[in-house]
Design an enzyme around this catalytic site. Structure first.
Site, PDB file in Angstrom:
ATOM      1  N   ASP A  42      -2.194   1.004   7.472  1.00 46.05           N
ATOM      2  CA  ASP A  42      -1.764   0.813   6.126  1.00 46.05           C
ATOM      3  C   ASP A  42      -1.042  -0.722   5.970  1.00 46.05           C
ATOM      4  O   ASP A  42      -1.142  -1.184   4.935  1.00 46.05           O
ATOM      5  CB  ASP A  42      -0.512   1.707   6.148  1.00 46.05           C
TER       6      ASP A  42
ATOM      7  N   ASP B  89       0.976  -1.193  -0.083  1.00 43.11           N
ATOM      8  CA  ASP B  89      -0.081  -0.091  -0.174  1.00 43.11           C
ATOM      9  C   ASP B  89       1.129   1.158  -0.028  1.00 43.11           C
ATOM     10  O   ASP B  89       1.451   1.614   1.139  1.00 43.11           O
ATOM     11  CB  ASP B  89      -0.848  -0.109   1.070  1.00 43.11           C
TER      12      ASP B  89
ATOM     13  N   GLU C   2      -1.508  -1.337  -4.959  1.00 42.50           N
ATOM     14  CA  GLU C   2      -2.800  -0.797  -5.382  1.00 42.50           C
ATOM     15  C   GLU C   2      -2.254   0.032  -6.650  1.00 42.50           C
ATOM     16  O   GLU C   2      -1.476   0.669  -6.483  1.00 42.50           O
ATOM     17  CB  GLU C   2      -3.140  -0.120  -4.139  1.00 42.50           C
TER      18      GLU C   2
END
EC number: 3.1.21.10
Length: 174
Positions: free
Chosen positions: A140, A8, A68
């Site tokens: 996160d 992430d 992502e």
């Protein structure tokens, strides 16, 4: 067995999550955050992210990395910084010859929660459930684990389709 690293990306905090997949079952390996120095120049922050991902690649040897996809921010400067962080994370993984796959936030939420517009706390809850964790990881890190879980689901979904039908086309009868 396949080791998957979920990332992430962020210019201040980059979450990571490692899972192993064996016989279509997933298990938790490790997760955490790469935190960059607040007062560092962007180039030094990017180097910290690169070094952190390389360290993970060297230590755990994941063969597949999921990250992502970038999404549009209201602030173009933030989007650019996120793009830089994402880029160095991908280069670090690619330099270790890992296969890299990208997923949108909606795909990740759909895969993990079953609803593409799920809230962050719902995603975190499902990460805890799916990986049988005692407590929720950092925000996160939970997102990074969700990305890794999404990749596992996607790769297994595709392999099931390919495995059951091969590449042969079938005629549909009406």
């Amino acid at each position: 067995m396949t080791i998957i690293l979920g990332i992430d990306p962020g210019s201040r905090v980059t979450g990571y999550g490692l899972i192993k997949e064996s016989d279509r079952k997933i298990a938790y390996i490790d997760s955490g955050c790469i935190r960059t120095s607040n007062d560092a120049e962007l180039s030094h922050k990017l180097l910290q992210i690169y070094d952190g991902i390389c360290e993970l690649m060297d230590h755990y040897s994941p063969t597949e990395v999921a990250i992502e996809q970038i999404f549009m921010h209201n602030n173009p400067n933030s989007a650019l910084k996120l793009g830089h962080a994402r880029g160095v994370a991908m280069v670090a993984a690619a330099s270790h010859r890992a296969k890299i796959c990208e997923y949108s936030a909606r795909e990740i939420k759909q895969s993990v929660v079953g609803y593409g517009a799920a809230e962050k706390d719902q995603v975190s809850h499902m990460v805890v459930e799916l990986l049988q964790l005692n407590r929720a990881p950092q925000k996160d890190a939970a997102d990074a684990l969700a990305i890794a879980i999404c990749h596992s689901h996607m790769r297994n979904g595709l392999s099931k389709l390919i495995g059951s039908r091969g590449t042969k086309r079938r005629r549909m009868r009406l």
